[in-house]
Design a protein around this motif. Structure first.
Motif, short mmCIF file in Angstrom:
data_model
loop_
_atom_site.label_atom_id
_atom_site.label_comp_id
_atom_site.label_asym_id
_atom_site.label_seq_id
_atom_site.Cartn_x
_atom_site.Cartn_y
_atom_site.Cartn_z
N TRP A 426 -10.88 -8.47 17.05
CA TRP A 426 -9.51 -8.92 17.32
C TRP A 426 -8.52 -7.78 17.29
O TRP A 426 -8.62 -6.88 16.47
CB TRP A 426 -9.12 -10.00 16.31
N THR A 427 -7.52 -7.86 18.19
CA THR A 427 -6.45 -6.87 18.25
C THR A 427 -5.14 -7.56 17.86
O THR A 427 -4.74 -8.51 18.53
CB THR A 427 -6.32 -6.30 19.67
N PRO A 428 -4.48 -7.09 16.82
CA PRO A 428 -3.19 -7.69 16.45
C PRO A 428 -2.20 -7.59 17.62
O PRO A 428 -2.12 -6.55 18.27
CB PRO A 428 -2.72 -6.83 15.27
N ALA A 429 -1.47 -8.69 17.87
CA ALA A 429 -0.47 -8.68 18.95
C ALA A 429 0.82 -8.05 18.43
O ALA A 429 1.71 -8.73 17.95
CB ALA A 429 -0.22 -10.10 19.44
N VAL A 430 0.84 -6.71 18.51
CA VAL A 430 1.98 -5.96 17.95
C VAL A 430 3.01 -5.61 19.02
O VAL A 430 3.90 -4.81 18.78
CB VAL A 430 1.50 -4.66 17.26
N HIS A 431 2.89 -6.21 20.22
CA HIS A 431 3.75 -5.85 21.35
C HIS A 431 5.23 -5.96 21.00
O HIS A 431 6.01 -5.05 21.23
CB HIS A 431 3.43 -6.72 22.55
N LEU A 432 5.61 -7.12 20.44
CA LEU A 432 7.03 -7.34 20.15
C LEU A 432 7.50 -6.40 19.04
O LEU A 432 8.59 -5.85 19.09
CB LEU A 432 7.28 -8.80 19.76
N PHE A 433 6.62 -6.21 18.05
CA PHE A 433 6.95 -5.31 16.95
C PHE A 433 7.25 -3.90 17.47
O PHE A 433 8.25 -3.28 17.10
CB PHE A 433 5.80 -5.29 15.95
N THR A 434 6.42 -3.39 18.38
CA THR A 434 6.66 -2.03 18.88
C THR A 434 7.87 -2.00 19.81
O THR A 434 8.60 -1.02 19.83
CB THR A 434 5.43 -1.44 19.61
N GLN A 435 8.09 -3.08 20.56
CA GLN A 435 9.31 -3.14 21.38
C GLN A 435 10.56 -2.93 20.53
O GLN A 435 11.52 -2.31 20.95
CB GLN A 435 9.44 -4.51 22.04
N SER A 436 10.54 -3.48 19.32
CA SER A 436 11.72 -3.40 18.46
C SER A 436 11.90 -2.00 17.88
O SER A 436 12.89 -1.74 17.21
CB SER A 436 11.61 -4.42 17.32
N GLY A 437 10.95 -1.13 18.13
CA GLY A 437 11.05 0.24 17.63
C GLY A 437 10.15 0.48 16.43
O GLY A 437 10.20 1.54 15.81
N GLY A 438 9.31 -0.50 16.09
CA GLY A 438 8.41 -0.36 14.95
C GLY A 438 7.32 0.67 15.21
O GLY A 438 6.90 0.87 16.34
N LYS A 439 6.90 1.34 14.16
CA LYS A 439 5.84 2.33 14.30
C LYS A 439 4.54 1.77 13.71
O LYS A 439 4.55 1.12 12.68
CB LYS A 439 6.22 3.62 13.57
N LEU A 440 3.43 2.08 14.40
CA LEU A 440 2.13 1.54 14.02
C LEU A 440 1.34 2.53 13.19
O LEU A 440 1.58 3.74 13.23
CB LEU A 440 1.33 1.20 15.27
N LYS A 441 0.35 2.01 12.43
CA LYS A 441 -0.64 2.90 11.83
C LYS A 441 -2.03 2.37 12.20
O LYS A 441 -2.18 1.18 12.48
CB LYS A 441 -0.46 2.99 10.32
N PHE A 442 -3.00 3.27 12.19
CA PHE A 442 -4.36 2.89 12.59
C PHE A 442 -5.19 2.57 11.34
O PHE A 442 -5.18 3.33 10.38
CB PHE A 442 -5.00 4.01 13.39
N ARG A 443 -5.84 1.41 11.37
CA ARG A 443 -6.70 1.06 10.24
C ARG A 443 -8.14 1.31 10.65
O ARG A 443 -8.67 0.61 11.53
CB ARG A 443 -6.47 -0.41 9.86
N ASP A 444 -8.76 2.29 10.02
CA ASP A 444 -10.10 2.72 10.43
C ASP A 444 -11.17 1.65 10.23
O ASP A 444 -12.07 1.51 11.04
CB ASP A 444 -10.51 3.99 9.66
N ASP A 445 -11.05 0.87 9.12
CA ASP A 445 -12.06 -0.13 8.77
C ASP A 445 -12.46 -0.98 9.96
O ASP A 445 -13.63 -1.14 10.27
CB ASP A 445 -11.52 -1.09 7.69
#
Ligand SMILES: [Zn+2]
Lengths: 1001, 91
Positions: A426-445
């Protein structure tokens, strides 16, 4: 051929309510609650479209807004046809007519399918490489590319539906009504926050609402039943508003969001009349809780795009929620436990599962045990290497994965099927979060990007935040909510949770095959036909940045913005280029999350409401007297008044002759008017105009030019001193707002010490201008008490007076070169005063004239129009208006710039008059001016800015700007036109009455 | 879209405002005494910073007042607003 694959009734679908619809010309039946996709699948139809580049047969792949393939055209009459509608989102209604896109002549036999066999010739960047040369051929190439690469057809008549915009202000906005969003909305609302919950689907509860097995329990009930009770409670909370079928399109800064609320698209056609179809919600929320869930990942292997291949979660959803089997012989292919949830759902409904192919070698969970109990063969540590079946999958080839997962070993085995469910985690639906200017981090697990830093007052909860299982959600979401909402307790503290889901996963971005990559078609972006091979080619050719690879291969550039495959593209780049996922980052997700209709974007601002229309108080008279109108900014201005079938030229010739021979009347109410008061008003004018103002007597008027600080002319007009500390300034019609803005800027920021107050009075006063040799007599009749003698009331002066009991201001100023009076009167009396002037002027044949005649009359006098004869590159010196630039004044805005090295160049473009050799020949405004036709390249000296036939001079006249024109008086120049060259002579820009005799005549 | 705290009116939508470029550029008192280069420095040169920037804004569809803003251009965070003539409240 058609079969009924409906296996059981479900909560969402009402089997007592049958609906007929048409797809590609054939009538089918579904039930109320079906999406077009679920109804087609129930009729055993998978093939719904052709892919974009290779025209490969494609089927329904998902059950939501992430759908890349099942994109159809809806036909509701010519004006309501709608392209690019996702079959997985549109709910069927009686009379729905839909067809496939991107295929010709039909989806089953498509000529473009030949591209599939030509595909070795169509690698990544093919269009860039092939069609860019020679450049002159582009137009021809483009025609064929556009013809063969088609999305839907847009309607070519106006949209008859109603759309609107609505502002919403709330304390808490919750996006997504899955289990996390519901918990959040309930908690926020019960703690006194005014809460809005929006959900893109028609129902609440997300995927938990059909998770009704013994393997997932909350407080000893299955999770679906538990959530159903929650929903019933939530619906009763007063300060919680719930909007379904509402999709958030954009998440901007400062918690400003745009959402589309779909109000009628699911209704039978006859119930839609006179209802608002879609609403654009403009939401400003104090706090935003994003609970947008996650999207299942496909797996990337050879021929992973055939009709019949769906996401495993979609197969489960079609069975659980719609009661539809996607096939009678299902195979599931997975790298995690999700496919087993699907298997158990199918088994419960008696749908056959042939086999499960699992990438993982050693696996053990309750879900797997349950599956094995049902005698389903599980191939552990295997992968699919190929699939077969052109218009529908019919079998797969599998092989054993090596220990490191880098290659396949052993021999091939074939398994037949009619449907394949794939699950890559599964891929988290972070589209709206990043649109707002949010920054992501990568979870290796588990190889996912999750929110890291928030740019505004917001949080993400649930699976969009990386919490996928029931226990993770129900433990973490309440904790996050307590902190975010600043509350002590939630209802979910001592909850008992049971989840059989084991989180182990074997992530392989590009599954190995027995063929080399170059021989496979492993699709990463299903909509844009980008394969793993294309991405590898891009890397070989030197592309490294994800943004570059995206554009070169078109991965993620479709209408779905690559919701399914973007992560795999990243993964393949990461593995091939040996760079870390966390360093690669993701591509930018841009609004809208899902496409919006133009109707929603424009709302009610269509037709006559498209823009504000400003009318003068005399407008109705102009309409009644047959005026043609011209748009000047938002103003409607009378352009000319044709009589007895005159064309514009004829009307203007008549009007301008009358104005010079006897009397003309003009509605000049649109000119900007700024009331200026204060003890420093004179000093202020000194600083903003190029000429001197301190010595202007009370009752006198003066023309002024305004420059920008760079020395360029931007507006002009006449200002009148009404009293010691009181002026009225006029500006051009278009420049009124800009001038007021600039003056305020200087007053407030540079010269706050000046005692000056500015007020716009443009709308408060109407201006009626009467000009011509008989103007004096007419004004005298209208205002008998006023002394109009030249001695008492000379040119450029002003008097207060009265018409009846109504006060007015009369200025003797002229934009035409004729003797001319302007009456300024309170707007609501304007029409009656205008009519009085017409009555008084009858004996002098007073002639109303519009803007076209006004422009002609002023051009005869060589008066400029700021914005027509100037274009922000003209200084007063360039305009040959040196006389208006004070040499004595210490400073004014723009003064220093008038002797910069550039502004003193002799060869700047300067304003000149142009007289054609043939007096009948009228130049075209904008035409180029040259001196030498034989020079290569031909040197452009300037262009024509104003051009007319003057009835008073009986010849063609023009103004233009010419390099070094000031020193070219009498010189011959050429205006090259398409079929001829026009010879002109450079002259002084003043053509008529250089001595200003007429002003005082 | 920003939510801007006009120092005279309070919080309003960005659509009511107009941006006016870099703040604290004072118009020279005696422009005529400046060389072309010095005048060009005032006239044309702007910093355009990624990070903390001081800029002018006008509440054009409201009170029409100009004021200053401190904004981080890298994430659009408005650090402060203050009236013309006042000292910036943050560095
Ligand atoms: Zn304000």
């Amino acid at each position: 051929m058609t079969k009924n694959l409906r296996v059981k009734s479900s909560k969402l679908v009402d089997e007592t309510y049958r609906i007929s619809f048409k797809f590609n010309g054939t009538t089918y039946y579904g039930f109320k609650g079906d999406t077009l996709a679920s109804a087609l699948l129930a009729n055993n139809i998978h093939l719904v479209g052709r892919s974009f580049k290779y025209h490969r047969p494609r089927g329904i792949m998902t059950a939501g807004s992430e759908e890349p393939n099942a994109i159809v055209q809806l036909h509701n009459g010519t004006s309501r046809t709608e392209p690019n509608v996702r079959a997985t989102e549109i709910e069927i209604y009686e009379g729905l007519v839909a067809s496939s896109q991107n295929c010709w002549p039909s989806v089953k036999f498509d000529i473009g399918g030949i591209n599939n066999f030509l595909s070795p010739l169509l690698p990544a960047g093919f269009y860039y490489k092939t069609f860019m040369w020679p450049a002159s051929f582009w137009e021809k190439y483009e025609y064929f590319i556009r013809k063969s690469a088609g999305l839907g057809k847009s309607p070519d008549v106006p949209d008859p539906d109603i759309y609107e915009h609505k502002y919403i202000h709330c304390d808490v906005l919750v996006i997504g009504a899955g289990i996390s969003g519901l918990i959040a909305a309930k908690t926020a609302a019960k703690n006194g926050f005014k809460t809005l919950l929006v959900e893109e689907k028609s129902y609440l509860g997300g995927s938990t609402i059909y998770q009704d097995s013994e393997f997932f329990k909350i407080n000893n009930q299955n999770s679906a039943s538990w959530l159903e009770k929650e929903i019933n409670e939530i619906k009763k909370i007063e300060n919680l508003e719930i909007k379904t079928r509402t999709s958030v399109a954009a998440f901007h800064g400062y918690n400003f969001l745009l959402a589309r609320e779909n109000l009628t698209d699911h209704l039978p056609l006859e119930q839609r009349e006179n209802k608002t179809r879609q609403r654009l919600l403009k939401i400003r929320a104090k706090k935003v809780i994003t609970a947008t869930g996650s999207i299942e990942r496909p797996l990337i292997f050879d021929n992973n795009d055939r009709p019949g291949i769906l996401l495993s979660s979609a197969i489960k959803k079609y069975a659980d929620l719609f009661g539809v089997a996607c096939g009678e012989k299902n195979i599931l292919f997975t790298n995690n436990d999700s496919a087993y949830e699907t298997a158990i759902s199918l088994i419960q409904k008696g749908i056959k599962v042939q086999a499960i192919i699992d990438n993982r070698e050693e696996i053990d969970s309750k879900l797997i045990k349950e599956t094995e109990k049902n005698n389903i063969k599980i191939y552990k540590g295997y992968t699919i290497v190929d699939t077969f079946g052109y218009k529908r999958i019919n079998s797969v080839s599998i092989m054993k994965l090596s220990k490191d997962g880098q290659k396949v070993v052993g021999s091939k085995e074939n398994i037949s099927c009619d449907s394949l469910g794939i699950s890559g985690g599964w891929t988290p639906a972070v589209h709206l979060f990043t649109q707002s200017g949010g920054k992501l981090k990568f979870r290796d697990d588990d190889q996912i990007f999750i929110p890291n830093t928030y740019p505004s007052n917001q949080i993400s909860i649930g699976s969009c935040n990386g919490d996928f299982t029931l226990d993770e959600i129900l433990i973490n979401a309440p904790k996050l909510l307590k902190q975010f909402l600043n509350i002590k307790k939630t209802e979910y503290e001592n909850i008992e949770i049971y989840s059989a889901f084991n989180k182990s996963k074997r992530n392989i971005w590009l599954l190995p095959s027995n063929k080399i990559v170059g021989k496979t078609k492993s699709f990463v972006d299903f909509q844009n036909d980008a394969t793993a091979k294309d991405i590898k080619l891009a890397l070989r050719e030197g592309f490294r940045s994800i943004e570059h690879v995206k554009r070169y291969t078109t991965t993620g550039m479709g209408t779905d913005q690559g919701k399914l495959g973007n992560m795999h593209a990243l993964g393949i780049i990461s593995e091939t280029a040996s760079s870390k996922m966390s360093e690669l980052g993701t591509t930018t997700f841009r609004p809208p999350y899902t496409p919006l209709t133009f109707g929603t974007i424009v709302g009610r601002n269509v037709g006559k409401y498209f823009d504000i229309i400003r009318k003068t108080p005399i407008h109705e008279w102009h309409v009644e007297n047959n005026a043609e109108f011209e748009n000047v900014g938002q103003w409607k201005r009378a352009w000319y008044y044709p009589q007895n079938g005159e064309n514009m030229h004829e009307a203007v010739q008549r009007e301008s002759k009358a104005a010079r021979d006897s009397a003309g009347i003009l509605d000049a109410s649109t000119l900007g008017k700024i009331d200026i008061q204060g003890t420093d008003a004179s000093e202020f004018l000194n600083r903003v105009y190029t000429n001197a103002w301190s010595k202007l007597e009370i009752g006198k008027c003066r023309y002024g030019l305004m420059l920008n600080e760079d020395g360029m002319v931007y507006d002009d007009g006449v200002t009148t001193r009404l009293d010691e500390n009181h002026y009225i300034m006029t500006t051009t019609t278009g420049g009124a707002a800009t001038v007021l803005g600039k003056l305020e800027d200087y007053l407030q920021t540079e010269w706050p010490e000046l005692d000056v107050y500015l007020t716009s009075v443009t709308d408060h006063y109407a201006t009626i201008s009467v000009c011509g040799p008989n103007s004096k007599k007419i004004i005298q009749k209208v205002i008998p008490e006023i002394d109009l003698s030249d001695k008492d009331f000379p040119h450029m002066s002003f008097k207060n007076s009265k018409i009846g009991k109504v006060k007015c201001r009369v200025m003797r100023i002229s934009f035409t070169g004729e003797q001319s009076y302007e009456i300024n009167i309170q707007a609501n009396y304007a029409k009656s005063v205008w009519e009085k002037c017409m009555e008084a002027g009858k004996e002098f044949n007073i002639t109303p004239y519009g803007t076209e005649t006004m422009h002609l009359l002023r051009a005869e006098k060589g008066f400029i129009i700021a914005g027509q004869d100037t274009d922000a590159t003209m200084t007063p010196i360039d305009l040959q208006m040196d006389w208006i630039v004070s040499k004595k004044k210490f400073d004014f805005i723009g003064k220093r710039s008038l002797y910069r090295s550039d502004t003193i160049r002799e060869d700047r473009k300067q304003l000149v008059g142009l007289i054609t050799d043939n007096p009948e020949e009228i130049l075209e405004e904008g035409a180029q001016i040259v001196a030498d036709m034989n020079k290569t390249p031909i040197e452009m000296l300037g262009h024509v800015t104003s051009s007319y036939f003057s009835p008073n001079l009986k010849k063609s006249i023009a103004l233009g700007v010419v390099k070094g024109g000031k020193n070219m008086m009498g010189q011959k120049l050429i205006i090259p036109m398409e079929k001829k060259q026009i010879n002109v002579t450079v002259t002084d820009p003043v053509f008529l009455d250089k001595e200003n005799k007429r002003l005082n005549a | 879209m920003f939510l801007i705290n006009c120092p005279f009116c309070g919080e309003r939508e960005q659509s009511e405002f107009k941006a006016g470029g870099e703040a604290h550029i004072v118009r020279p008192k005696q422009p005529t005494e400046l060389s072309d280069d010095q005048w060009a420095e005032y006239l044309f040169m702007r910093k355009n910073i990624k990070g903390i920037q001081f800029e002018r804004w006008n509440h054009i569809h409201g009170c029409r007042k100009w004021f200053n803003m401190v904004r981080d251009t890298s994430n659009d965070e408005i650090k402060a607003v203050y009236k013309m003539g006042e000292k910036p409240p943050v560095k």
